[in-house]
Design a protein around this motif. Structure first.
Motif, PDB file in Angstrom:
ATOM      1  N   ARG A  72      -7.425 -36.023  -8.635  1.00  0.00           N
ATOM      2  CA  ARG A  72      -8.105 -34.793  -8.222  1.00  0.00           C
ATOM      3  C   ARG A  72      -9.044 -35.003  -7.037  1.00  0.00           C
ATOM      4  O   ARG A  72      -9.105 -34.192  -6.124  1.00  0.00           O
ATOM      5  CB  ARG A  72      -8.877 -34.203  -9.415  1.00  0.00           C
ATOM      6  CG  ARG A  72      -7.984 -33.777 -10.569  1.00  0.00           C
ATOM      7  CD  ARG A  72      -8.742 -33.008 -11.625  1.00  0.00           C
ATOM      8  NE  ARG A  72      -9.759 -33.831 -12.275  1.00  0.00           N
ATOM      9  CZ  ARG A  72      -9.535 -34.658 -13.289  1.00  0.00           C
ATOM     10  NH1 ARG A  72      -8.298 -34.794 -13.757  1.00  0.00           N
ATOM     11  NH2 ARG A  72     -10.511 -35.356 -13.847  1.00  0.00           N
ATOM     12  N   ARG A 107      -5.554 -27.799 -22.575  1.00  0.00           N
ATOM     13  CA  ARG A 107      -5.945 -27.176 -21.299  1.00  0.00           C
ATOM     14  C   ARG A 107      -5.137 -27.766 -20.150  1.00  0.00           C
ATOM     15  O   ARG A 107      -4.672 -27.052 -19.268  1.00  0.00           O
ATOM     16  CB  ARG A 107      -7.447 -27.366 -21.050  1.00  0.00           C
ATOM     17  CG  ARG A 107      -8.341 -26.597 -21.995  1.00  0.00           C
ATOM     18  CD  ARG A 107      -9.718 -26.391 -21.390  1.00  0.00           C
ATOM     19  NE  ARG A 107     -10.372 -27.657 -21.064  1.00  0.00           N
ATOM     20  CZ  ARG A 107     -11.177 -28.322 -21.872  1.00  0.00           C
ATOM     21  NH1 ARG A 107     -11.415 -27.842 -23.101  1.00  0.00           N
ATOM     22  NH2 ARG A 107     -11.743 -29.450 -21.497  1.00  0.00           N
ATOM     23  N   ARG A 108      -4.959 -29.080 -20.180  1.00  0.00           N
ATOM     24  CA  ARG A 108      -4.167 -29.746 -19.146  1.00  0.00           C
ATOM     25  C   ARG A 108      -2.700 -29.307 -19.219  1.00  0.00           C
ATOM     26  O   ARG A 108      -2.051 -29.050 -18.203  1.00  0.00           O
ATOM     27  CB  ARG A 108      -4.292 -31.261 -19.322  1.00  0.00           C
ATOM     28  CG  ARG A 108      -3.502 -32.090 -18.320  1.00  0.00           C
ATOM     29  CD  ARG A 108      -3.551 -33.561 -18.715  1.00  0.00           C
ATOM     30  NE  ARG A 108      -2.741 -34.381 -17.833  1.00  0.00           N
ATOM     31  CZ  ARG A 108      -3.201 -35.094 -16.822  1.00  0.00           C
ATOM     32  NH1 ARG A 108      -4.505 -35.071 -16.547  1.00  0.00           N
ATOM     33  NH2 ARG A 108      -2.399 -35.833 -16.077  1.00  0.00           N
ATOM     34  N   LEU A 129      -3.253 -33.841 -10.861  1.00  0.00           N
ATOM     35  CA  LEU A 129      -4.359 -33.815 -11.820  1.00  0.00           C
ATOM     36  C   LEU A 129      -4.934 -35.208 -12.067  1.00  0.00           C
ATOM     37  O   LEU A 129      -6.097 -35.347 -12.463  1.00  0.00           O
ATOM     38  CB  LEU A 129      -3.877 -33.207 -13.140  1.00  0.00           C
ATOM     39  CG  LEU A 129      -3.528 -31.717 -13.091  1.00  0.00           C
ATOM     40  CD1 LEU A 129      -3.018 -31.241 -14.444  1.00  0.00           C
ATOM     41  CD2 LEU A 129      -4.727 -30.884 -12.658  1.00  0.00           C
ATOM     42  N   ILE A 164      -2.074 -25.984 -17.578  1.00  0.00           N
ATOM     43  CA  ILE A 164      -2.008 -26.052 -16.116  1.00  0.00           C
ATOM     44  C   ILE A 164      -0.647 -26.573 -15.679  1.00  0.00           C
ATOM     45  O   ILE A 164      -0.016 -26.031 -14.760  1.00  0.00           O
ATOM     46  CB  ILE A 164      -3.139 -26.945 -15.567  1.00  0.00           C
ATOM     47  CG1 ILE A 164      -4.496 -26.322 -15.860  1.00  0.00           C
ATOM     48  CG2 ILE A 164      -2.973 -27.159 -14.064  1.00  0.00           C
ATOM     49  CD1 ILE A 164      -5.669 -27.217 -15.493  1.00  0.00           C
ATOM     50  N   HIS A 224      -8.247 -26.861 -13.120  1.00  0.00           N
ATOM     51  CA  HIS A 224      -8.715 -27.893 -14.052  1.00  0.00           C
ATOM     52  C   HIS A 224     -10.232 -28.003 -14.037  1.00  0.00           C
ATOM     53  O   HIS A 224     -10.881 -28.144 -15.071  1.00  0.00           O
ATOM     54  CB  HIS A 224      -8.086 -29.234 -13.688  1.00  0.00           C
ATOM     55  CG  HIS A 224      -8.428 -30.346 -14.631  1.00  0.00           C
ATOM     56  ND1 HIS A 224      -9.625 -31.041 -14.562  1.00  0.00           N
ATOM     57  CD2 HIS A 224      -7.743 -30.884 -15.681  1.00  0.00           C
ATOM     58  CE1 HIS A 224      -9.652 -31.951 -15.513  1.00  0.00           C
ATOM     59  NE2 HIS A 224      -8.525 -31.884 -16.208  1.00  0.00           N
ATOM     60  N   THR A 225     -10.814 -27.889 -12.835  1.00  0.00           N
ATOM     61  CA  THR A 225     -12.254 -28.108 -12.679  1.00  0.00           C
ATOM     62  C   THR A 225     -13.077 -26.854 -12.949  1.00  0.00           C
ATOM     63  O   THR A 225     -14.116 -26.902 -13.622  1.00  0.00           O
ATOM     64  CB  THR A 225     -12.560 -28.613 -11.257  1.00  0.00           C
ATOM     65  OG1 THR A 225     -11.733 -29.750 -10.973  1.00  0.00           O
ATOM     66  CG2 THR A 225     -14.018 -28.997 -11.116  1.00  0.00           C
TER      67      THR A 225
END
Length: 728
Positions: free
Chosen positions: A12, A272-273, A9, A276, A336-337
């Motif tokens: 990326r 959010r991170r 991450l 993941i 993530h994207t």
């Protein structure tokens, strides 16, 4: 796994560029990769292979492993073709039809003999061996001229016709097509399943992972072809099995990410991170373990002394390894994207499936009943596997409905011998007449031909064919007697397709017990270290064995005995299962079905650890319900996607590949429903606390670390709080 995800991450752009370059390079070179694949299937140092190589060398590439074309005619009642005018006409026609550099024999030749003429004299057959070209259609270049030479020809007023094993098996149809069409069919089916599972734009994410993994694997296969010959079958395996595996691994990670995301504040970038990282850490362990078990099972092919199957094993190893690498690196970047944008329309996510919760509760409440019923069903499905017959399909089952098949049936009915389509080619330095007489006396032999012009220097070729087809028991016994008789004479070798089949069986299955023990031991060690259990890995091995046996039973029923082959594939019963198929099915199916066992047991173990920390005595039954309710839908969807991929594989117009695909498709469905849905939870519930027995000496040997706390985005742990704080 947590550290890898954090690094991915944080880099990326680099990760994305690397995978894009690999995928583009693989896609750009895929045509050249397919062209570099081999159609050969050799057995180095095998007696039949040595004979075929010698025949190929001394007789201008004719005969050997390639069966002859059969030129035949059946005269009207009352006419004998051994009459002088017909003998002369027949001899001239056979000579005209034989391509330059080829060899042939008929009853009109010296050494041809009466065995090429039916007992009533009405039917005759000539064996023609054109020079063979490399590839799946060795006679493709010669056939047009042969057909032109016999066009309109008649003997005693009867038409002259052409048949033979190459025509019956469709080997004159040219090179097999590329797997593009089948891959698109599998991808469309997978997209439908994913759309139902996610009901959002996330359905395209697993397909994107497959779109990167497949061309990258092809790129590695291209490099592999520079080191060793790789079978043309690999292109179908990489495209279709790669499609299913890559989607399955991505499906597992995305599903877990969705579950973690449902418990966080999606407006918070840190959370959010963290979601993941938590998903990739937990599901990533299961994906890595699954890839390891698939790789271990495919190692069974790599150690075989058969280059064709070794190449399948090498390429097969690349499929899970590349899929795991893409799922653990590129997939977190995509989530993530694009994950939040694609997860629309966003609905309340329910991790537990109501249906699978009810099934799990039922099986854990009545584990004995569930185990007996599901186990009995598995044993019933596996029972036909004990009648499996290895070999080439019976010649009479090939060319279903075509004229060559009807002509071949007439030859057999006329008494010329069913084995004439696949004769044994005996190569000898001894007196050919004496050798022919000795072979003619072997039980089950229908005919022997030793023409004078089948000699070069001190080498002579003699063709021997049996009354029964070499694929059935009587024909196989007769071929074995012919081989033994030939090889007992100094300077004599037995070649042709049937002896090569015998040597192939010995090479592939001669060391099978040792291979099975090694694969089972390595799989046990990997599972025991990860699951920290002794009995769960043992249970997984037993269930995988039952699942594979059930797949064998299904393929015997469908193909060998014909209960469905005609309806599904417009092909009658083959009478035998192609020699390499059971070994390849074991290697692939053992690993693929272990995927689902790993997914389920990994989740049961997580639930068990959570419930144990919350207090309570034996939490195994409750953990089993939680594990099944949260993986049942996932496993069913993943299995359906693989099933669709194998269904697409079964549309390849190659009977061997169709049999292989049928076994894999049946095995996956049986495994995902009967085994993982019913038998696994029932046995885990029956084992209870014993499921987690893991003696300290074994833990020290396997160098396991203390139990880690399962990650959870909802209740921040130390690591999760660090993620929320933005620590890399």
């Amino acid at each position: 796994m947590r550290g890898l995800t954090r690094w991915v991450l944080s880099h990326r752009l680099l990760v994305t560029l690397v995978w894009v370059v690999l995928a583009v390079a693989g896609g750009a070179t895929v045509s050249g990769t397919i062209d570099s694949l081999s159609n050969e299937s050799r057995l180095p140092d095998a007696p039949a292979q040595l004979a075929n190589d010698a025949i190929d060398e001394h007789f201008s590439g004719t005969g050997g492993k390639n069966a002859p074309l059969l030129l035949t005619v059946t005269a009207p009642d009352g006419v004998r073709l051994d009459a002088a005018p017909y003998r002369e006409q027949w001899g001239e026609l056979v000579e005209r039809a034989t391509p330059a550099g080829g060899r042939s024999v008929s009853y009109a030749d010296s050494g041809g003999g009466q065995s090429l003429l039916s007992p009533d004299g009405r039917s005759t057959v000539a064996l023609i061996y054109p020079p063979a070209a490399p590839g799946p259609a060795p006679y493709a270049q010669s056939l047009p001229a042969i057909r032109q030479a016999i066009a309109g020809a008649r003997i005693a007023g009867a038409p002259v016709e052409l048949t033979g094993q190459p025509l019956l098996s469709g080997r004159d149809s040219g090179a097999p097509r590329s797997p593009i069409v089948e891959t698109l069919i599998g991808a469309v089916g997978a997209l439908v399943v994913l759309a139902v599972v996610f009901a959002s734009g996330l359905a395209v994410v697993p397909l994107l992972i497959a779109a990167v993994a497949i061309p990258t694997t092809f790129l590695l296969v291209r490099l592999l072809t520079g080191v060793t010959e790789v079978s043309f079958i690999v292109q179908y395996l990489v495209a279709l099995i790669g499609l299913g595996i890559a989607i399955d691994y991505a499906l597992l990670v995305v599903t877990r990410w969705r579950e973690e995301r449902s418990r966080i504040d999606v407006t918070d970038p840190g959370q959010r991170r963290a979601a993941i990282v938590a998903a990739a850490t937990s599901a990533g362990h299961a994906v890595a373990l699954s890839g390891a078990t698939v790789a271990i099972s495919l190692a069974a092919l790599v150690v075989l002394p058969v280059p064709f199957l070794r190449s399948v094993g090498y390429a097969g190893l690349l499929i899970p390894l590349v899929s795991v690498a893409v799922a653990l690196t590129l997939l977190p970047v995509l989530l993530h994207t694009l994950g939040g944008r694609l997860d629309r329309p966003r609905r309340a996510y329910r991790a537990d499936s109501r249906l699978w919760t009810r099934i799990a509760r039922l099986t854990t409440r009545r584990p004995v009943l569930a185990a007996v019923v599901s186990g009995g069903l598995l044993l019933a499905l596996a029972a036909p596997a004990f009648t499996i017959r290895l070999g080439q399909p019976d010649t009479s089952t090939l060319g279903h409905g075509g004229r060559p098949a009807a002509v071949y049936a007439q030859l057999v009915e006329a008494g010329l011998g069913a084995g004439i389509a696949r004769p044994v080619e005996v190569l000898t330095t001894a007196d050919p007449a004496a050798t022919a007489n000795r072979l003619r006396s072997v039980d089950g032999v229908a005919g022997v031909a030793a023409p004078a012009d089948w000699s070069t220097a001190d080498m002579h070729v003699i063709d021997v064919w049996t009354v029964h087809d070499p694929a059935d028991d009587a024909g196989r016994d007769a071929v074995a007697e012919v081989i033994a008789s030939a090889r007992s004479q100094p300077g004599t070798l037995a070649g042709g397709g049937a002896p090569l089949d015998t040597d192939f069986v010995d090479a592939v299955y001669g060391s099978l017990p040792l291979i099975l023990v090694v694969v089972a031991l390595l799989t046990f060690l990997v599972l025991a270290r990860t699951l920290r259990s002794v009995l769960l890995p043992l249970k997984a091995l037993v269930l995988n064995g039952l699942s594979t046996a059930a797949a064998y039973g299904a393929v015997v029923l469908i193909w060998q005995q014909g209960y469905g082959s005609d309806a599904l594939f417009d092909t009658p019963a083959t009478g035998a299962i192609t020699i390499w198929v059971p070994m390849a099915v074991f290697a692939f199916l053992f690993g693929l079905s272990m995927d689902y066992e790993v997914f389920i047991l990994h989740r049961i173990r997580e639930a068990h650890l959570d419930l144990t920390r919350q207090g309570g005595r034996d939490t195994t039954a409750a953990a089993t319900v939680t594990g099944i309710s949260r993986t049942g839908r996932l496993v069913t969807s993943a299995a359906l996607i693989l099933f669709l991929a194998f269904t697409a594989l079964s549309t390849i117009p190659i009977t061997d590949v169709r049999i292989f695909a049928t076994a894999l498709a049946a095995g996956i469905i049986i495994d995902a429903t009967v085994v993982r849905g019913l038998l696994t939870p029932a046995l885990v519930a029956l084992l209870g606390r014993a499921s987690w027995w893991f003696p300290a000496p074994l833990a020290r040997v396997l160098m396991t670390r203390p139990e880690p706390s399962p990650p959870a985005a909802a209740t921040p742990t130390t690591d999760t709080r660090a993620e929320l704080a933005g620590r890399p």
